[in-house]
Design a protein around this motif. Structure first.
Motif, PDB file in Angstrom:
ATOM      1  N   SER A  11     107.521 -24.457  40.108  1.00  0.00           N
ATOM      2  CA  SER A  11     107.288 -24.804  40.575  1.00  0.00           C
ATOM      3  C   SER A  11     107.010 -26.387  39.756  1.00  0.00           C
ATOM      4  N   HIS A  12     106.001 -27.176  40.473  1.00  0.00           N
ATOM      5  CA  HIS A  12     107.494 -28.747  39.866  1.00  0.00           C
ATOM      6  C   HIS A  12     106.479 -28.861  38.755  1.00  0.00           C
ATOM      7  N   ILE A  13     106.701 -29.546  37.612  1.00  0.00           N
ATOM      8  CA  ILE A  13     106.119 -29.330  36.557  1.00  0.00           C
ATOM      9  C   ILE A  13     105.536 -30.932  36.257  1.00  0.00           C
ATOM     10  N   ASN A  14     103.512 -29.959  36.339  1.00  0.00           N
ATOM     11  CA  ASN A  14     102.552 -29.931  36.028  1.00  0.00           C
ATOM     12  C   ASN A  14     101.892 -29.929  36.940  1.00  0.00           C
ATOM     13  N   THR A  15     102.850 -29.566  38.201  1.00  0.00           N
ATOM     14  CA  THR A  15     102.308 -28.934  39.737  1.00  0.00           C
ATOM     15  C   THR A  15     102.387 -30.121  40.502  1.00  0.00           C
ATOM     16  N   ILE A  16     102.670 -31.107  39.633  1.00  0.00           N
ATOM     17  CA  ILE A  16     102.305 -32.370  40.685  1.00  0.00           C
ATOM     18  C   ILE A  16     104.450 -32.890  41.119  1.00  0.00           C
ATOM     19  N   MET A  17     104.018 -33.042  42.629  1.00  0.00           N
ATOM     20  CA  MET A  17     105.329 -33.604  42.783  1.00  0.00           C
ATOM     21  C   MET A  17     106.275 -34.761  42.147  1.00  0.00           C
ATOM     22  N   ASP A  18     104.994 -35.707  42.752  1.00  0.00           N
ATOM     23  CA  ASP A  18     105.585 -37.421  41.297  1.00  0.00           C
ATOM     24  C   ASP A  18     105.997 -36.633  39.811  1.00  0.00           C
ATOM     25  N   ALA A  39     102.481 -25.215  49.694  1.00  0.00           N
ATOM     26  CA  ALA A  39     101.369 -24.716  48.948  1.00  0.00           C
ATOM     27  C   ALA A  39     101.278 -25.184  47.463  1.00  0.00           C
ATOM     28  N   GLY A  40     100.318 -25.245  46.360  1.00  0.00           N
ATOM     29  CA  GLY A  40     101.159 -25.080  45.354  1.00  0.00           C
ATOM     30  C   GLY A  40     101.068 -26.578  44.605  1.00  0.00           C
ATOM     31  N   ASP A  41     101.628 -27.400  45.893  1.00  0.00           N
ATOM     32  CA  ASP A  41     101.980 -29.040  45.046  1.00  0.00           C
ATOM     33  C   ASP A  41     100.940 -29.681  44.880  1.00  0.00           C
ATOM     34  N   TRP A  42     100.795 -30.417  43.675  1.00  0.00           N
ATOM     35  CA  TRP A  42      99.708 -31.484  43.680  1.00  0.00           C
ATOM     36  C   TRP A  42     100.340 -33.160  43.882  1.00  0.00           C
ATOM     37  N   VAL A  43     100.371 -33.717  44.738  1.00  0.00           N
ATOM     38  CA  VAL A  43     100.723 -35.171  45.236  1.00  0.00           C
ATOM     39  C   VAL A  43     100.267 -35.904  44.874  1.00  0.00           C
ATOM     40  N   LEU A  59      92.687 -42.751  48.632  1.00  0.00           N
ATOM     41  CA  LEU A  59      94.430 -42.512  49.075  1.00  0.00           C
ATOM     42  C   LEU A  59      94.970 -41.432  49.661  1.00  0.00           C
ATOM     43  N   SER A  60      95.552 -41.551  50.675  1.00  0.00           N
ATOM     44  CA  SER A  60      96.109 -40.232  51.643  1.00  0.00           C
ATOM     45  C   SER A  60      97.474 -39.840  50.773  1.00  0.00           C
ATOM     46  N   LYS A  61      96.934 -38.619  51.037  1.00  0.00           N
ATOM     47  CA  LYS A  61      98.350 -37.714  50.214  1.00  0.00           C
ATOM     48  C   LYS A  61      98.910 -36.423  51.199  1.00  0.00           C
ATOM     49  N   GLN A  62      98.178 -37.129  52.619  1.00  0.00           N
ATOM     50  CA  GLN A  62      99.030 -36.182  53.829  1.00  0.00           C
ATOM     51  C   GLN A  62     100.201 -36.685  54.062  1.00  0.00           C
ATOM     52  N   GLY A  63     100.918 -35.551  55.444  1.00  0.00           N
ATOM     53  CA  GLY A  63     102.247 -35.425  56.146  1.00  0.00           C
ATOM     54  C   GLY A  63     103.507 -36.149  54.818  1.00  0.00           C
ATOM     55  N   GLU A  64     104.228 -36.785  54.911  1.00  0.00           N
ATOM     56  CA  GLU A  64     105.503 -37.492  54.406  1.00  0.00           C
ATOM     57  C   GLU A  64     105.399 -38.612  53.864  1.00  0.00           C
ATOM     58  N   VAL A  65     105.336 -38.789  52.423  1.00  0.00           N
ATOM     59  CA  VAL A  65     104.461 -39.866  51.699  1.00  0.00           C
ATOM     60  C   VAL A  65     105.574 -40.841  51.210  1.00  0.00           C
ATOM     61  N   SER A  66     105.842 -41.754  51.469  1.00  0.00           N
ATOM     62  CA  SER A  66     107.144 -42.786  51.019  1.00  0.00           C
ATOM     63  C   SER A  66     107.649 -42.706  49.444  1.00  0.00           C
ATOM     64  N   PHE A  67     106.153 -42.526  48.681  1.00  0.00           N
ATOM     65  CA  PHE A  67     106.151 -42.564  47.240  1.00  0.00           C
ATOM     66  C   PHE A  67     107.568 -41.548  47.089  1.00  0.00           C
ATOM     67  N   GLU A  68     106.693 -40.452  47.060  1.00  0.00           N
ATOM     68  CA  GLU A  68     107.589 -38.994  47.209  1.00  0.00           C
ATOM     69  C   GLU A  68     109.422 -39.318  47.070  1.00  0.00           C
ATOM     70  N   GLN A  69     109.587 -39.501  48.021  1.00  0.00           N
ATOM     71  CA  GLN A  69     110.711 -39.656  49.012  1.00  0.00           C
ATOM     72  C   GLN A  69     111.754 -40.907  47.875  1.00  0.00           C
ATOM     73  N   LEU A  70     111.130 -41.981  48.355  1.00  0.00           N
ATOM     74  CA  LEU A  70     111.651 -43.418  46.727  1.00  0.00           C
ATOM     75  C   LEU A  70     111.678 -42.151  45.522  1.00  0.00           C
ATOM     76  N   LEU A  71     111.142 -42.096  44.864  1.00  0.00           N
ATOM     77  CA  LEU A  71     111.013 -41.449  43.899  1.00  0.00           C
ATOM     78  C   LEU A  71     112.296 -39.835  43.811  1.00  0.00           C
ATOM     79  N   LEU A  72     112.574 -39.296  44.574  1.00  0.00           N
ATOM     80  CA  LEU A  72     113.574 -38.249  44.992  1.00  0.00           C
ATOM     81  C   LEU A  72     114.742 -38.875  44.812  1.00  0.00           C
ATOM     82  N   CYS A  73     114.318 -40.047  45.729  1.00  0.00           N
ATOM     83  CA  CYS A  73     115.879 -41.019  45.699  1.00  0.00           C
ATOM     84  C   CYS A  73     116.298 -41.370  44.485  1.00  0.00           C
TER      85      CYS A  73
END
Length: 719
Positions: free
Chosen positions: A366-373, A423-427, A435-449
């Motif tokens: 799982s993600h750290i603290n279950t949170i993707m960001d 499933a199990g991820d907290w955005v 604040l919408s967490k649906q779909g592919e959030v640009s903020f997550e792509q930015l942090l992954l980059c």
């Protein structure tokens, strides 16, 4: 009171041993951090009920082998101490029993010691004239050794040994399993009769163990803690309580076993229970006062002081979020704590401990603290750690765990190569209504980059060119998608998200402000984001200090330091005007009275001492004193002071080799540094003069002065 003496004694033993011993206790790297974080994070209670973290908790390896080869100049005797059962091999030969002392002969000697401990971390301490335990020892949780036909030991597993972990347990009696933070007495400010009980005020938020003096009688003592007066007196909704059964025939002083956070404590005795005074044992992590800030603005000085105290309280065995709740290690909170720490205590050991504890053990499920960001913040924290400390050894040790965690992330991308909550991820992103967490959030792509760029940097540092190339390619491909999928030319900003392959109309601050200090935008794009997002009140406002920190940093990068100073004084100064003694988890100036204390649907759910509230330390150090490293470990750095409306300011900025001392007024700059080569960048209406060095004219009113280590410079100029 015996408990208190024991706690202090443990720390004294460790400190004394440090001065006298070359050896230190060692363990499998990361295991002690995991074990200690489990112990700390499971102390949280709500209304007296045990409240553990909700993510996967790992454990230490119960059997660890330590080994090292020595070439001894003479015979010597070594002493062996272990936390757990152990056996000893010298040059492949098992010794009988568990010897406390072993005689070694001159010449090459290979030592293998296996330690087993189910309850605590297997740890080892060996002391001799030349043989001492340190981080150069190898450690493994596997049995890699067997006897071949020739009777010689051989390692055929192909698995690499890792370097042992350590902290500061530098004497045989300073056992890691016995570690406790030190405490010191702290007296209450006032004590008053209130209803059926006594309300005690300690004057400011604090943390530690409550002490009841001359406690006597039979019955119950109900204790209600509060970061505010209202919370302590709300016996039905206060977050933390103790309900004690008392049977004391004779008056005695009693210190409670579990630490709590509070400013106010309300005590209601039942039966014949009585007590005299109430005090506490303040619990703290000893960290040197290295960072410093003072200016001509008293309110700004108070903001810095309260931010410093907030950091002191939330810097414990690890960097935690808040002292009332959650008392857990959250990666997003910790990422900001690290940054503030680099401008305050520069306690790199606490940074490393927290990074290791957050990463945990394999397998990654799982993600750290279950949170993707929060996973991505973990990668970013390692990039910052290297930038400020230059510590390649830590990067080399953590790199395999970085690789496995990054692969976990990359394997979770969708068919478009983007991160989307599974499933199990907290955005998370931020606490913000609607604040919408649906779909592919640009903020997550930015942090992954940015995380992929961190991986490429670390691969280069540890000498992995194929990895470096791989991560660079992945980062560039994702950055291309970021602009292709999310950048909106009409709105001159990144869209918040994509849903079903289509860009949404919503624009939020998060991706846009991070893209600025990640330096992903050209000048035209930066200007668009500044006007259309960051200075646009129609875009959803940020109310948490957590994201306010990043918003103000982005504005500083865009040259809006006058605006940021006003916002900083309004926002953090607004909390001070409401009587804050530490900075809060969230602040909305529109709220009134006790409304400020509510959060998560609970009357007093909000933390009034939250690590992410202390960001003025970072902003003032980096953007107003203007000090930051430009190469790892301050081998090169810049100082670009900005006075804004201040008449003068002064401060100390910690580095790996000491503190940079700086004083700035409207006509004089004084600076001295113990580290690297610096560049003082200043604007002056006249040609600056300096006795040491030579000022270089850049253009217009811009000048530069090269700063050499150990030289005190005094520059005359006109602001």
């Amino acid at each position: 009171m015996n408990k208190i003496i024991l706690i202090v004694g443990c720390l004294i033993a460790a400190t004394t041993a440090f001065a006298q011993q070359a050896s230190t206790w060692i363990w499998y790297p990361g295991d002690y951090e995991v074990w200690l974080s489990n112990d700390m994070q499971n102390r949280r209670t709500e209304r007296g009920t045990f409240f553990p973290p909700f993510w996967k908790m790992d454990s230490h390896y119960v059997l660890v082998e330590f080994s090292k080869e020595f070439d001894l100049p003479a015979d010597e005797e070594i002493s062996i101490y272990a936390e757990g059962k152990y056996n000893v091999k010298i040059n492949g030969k098992m010794l009988p029993g568990a010897p406390a002392k072993v005689k070694l002969q001159k010449g090459k000697q290979k030592i293998n010691i296996k330690v087993y401990n189910q309850g605590n971390v297997p740890a080892l301490y060996v002391a001799g004239k030349n043989v001492t335990t340190d981080s150069d020892w190898n450690a493994t949780y596997e049995d890699k050794e067997w006897i071949d036909e020739t009777g010689k030991a051989s390692d055929q597993s192909g698995t690499t040994y890792v370097k042992a972990g350590k902290w500061n347990f530098n004497g045989p009696t300073a056992r890691p399993s016995k570690f406790k933070l030190p405490v010191k007495p702290q007296q209450a400010l006032s004590q008053e009769k209130q209803g059926n009980g006594i309300l005690v005020d300690f004057g400011k938020n604090t943390f530690g163990f409550l002490t009841l003096h001359k406690l006597v009688g039979t019955g119950r003592l109900n204790i209600y803690y509060g970061e505010s007066r209202e919370e302590a007196l709300s016996t039905k909704t206060s977050e933390t309580i103790d309900l004690l059964e008392i049977q004391n025939q004779q008056p005695q002083d009693s210190t409670l076993d579990l630490s709590k956070a509070f400013r106010f404590v309300y005590l209601e005795p039942e039966g014949t229970v009585k007590f005299d005074q109430v005090s506490m044992q303040y619990e703290y992590l000893p960290v040197a006062d290295r960072g410093f800030f003072r200016s001509s603005d008293n309110e700004l000085n108070k903001i810095w002081d309260v931010a410093k105290y907030t950091m002191e309280l939330t810097t414990r065995e690890f960097f935690i979020d808040g002292i009332k709740r959650d008392r857990w290690i959250w990666s997003g909170d910790a990422y900001q704590s690290y940054a503030m720490n680099y401008y305050l205590g520069f306690d790199s050991e606490s940074v490393k401990r927290t990074i290791l504890a957050l990463r945990g053990k394999e397998p990654t499920i799982s993600h750290i603290n279950t949170i993707m960001d929060y996973t991505f913040y973990w990668f970013l924290s390692i990039a910052d750690y290297y930038r400020y400390t230059g510590d390649k050894e830590f990067i080399a040790g953590i790199y395999p765990r970085m690789k496995s965690l990054m692969q976990f992330c990359l394997d979770r991308r969708n068919s478009d190569g983007l991160m989307k909550g599974l499933a199990g991820d907290w955005v998370f992103i931020d606490w913000a209504e609607g604040l919408s967490k649906q779909g592919e959030v640009s903020f997550e792509q930015l942090l992954l980059c940015r995380s992929l760029e961190t991986m490429a940097m670390c691969a280069d540092l540890v000498g992995e060119p194929k990895d470096n190339q791989h991560y660079q390619q992945e980062a560039q491909q994702l950055k291309d998608k970021l602009f292709a999928y999310y950048w909106n030319d009409q709105k001159k900003a990144f869209a918040h998200s994509r849903i079903d392959g289509k860009q949404t109309d919503n624009v939020t601050r998060y991706s846009n402000m991070f893209a600025i200090f990640f330096n992903y935008l050209n000048e035209q794009q930066q200007a668009g984001v500044k006007a259309n997002v960051l200075l646009n009140d129609q875009v959803q406002q940020i109310t948490t200090p957590y994201m306010r920190y990043y918003e103000l940093e982005a504005l500083c990068e865009l040259g809006e330091k006058d605006y940021v100073m006003k916002e900083m004084k309004d926002y953090w100064g607004g909390m001070l005007k409401l009587g804050a003694t530490t900075f809060w988890e969230e602040f909305n100036p529109a709220k009134k009275g006790a409304e400020h204390y509510a959060m998560y649907g609970r009357d007093f759910g909000k933390s009034l001492c939250h690590s992410w509230g202390a960001s003025p330390i970072y902003l003032l150090g980096k953007y107003y004193l203007g000090v930051q490293p430009t190469e790892a470990g301050y081998s090169k750095y810049e100082i670009k002071p900005y006075l804004t409306s201040l008449a003068w300011m002064e401060g100390k900025i910690p580095t790996p080799e000491g503190e940079i001392e700086l004083y700035v007024s409207k006509n004089k700059i004084k600076v001295k540094s113990p580290v690297g080569t610096g560049t003082l960048k200043l604007r002056s209406k006249i040609v600056p003069s300096v006795k040491q060095g030579q000022v270089k004219h850049i253009s217009g009113n811009d000048y530069e002065l090269v700063l050499e280590k150990g030289i005190a410079y005094e520059v005359d100029y006109k602001y």
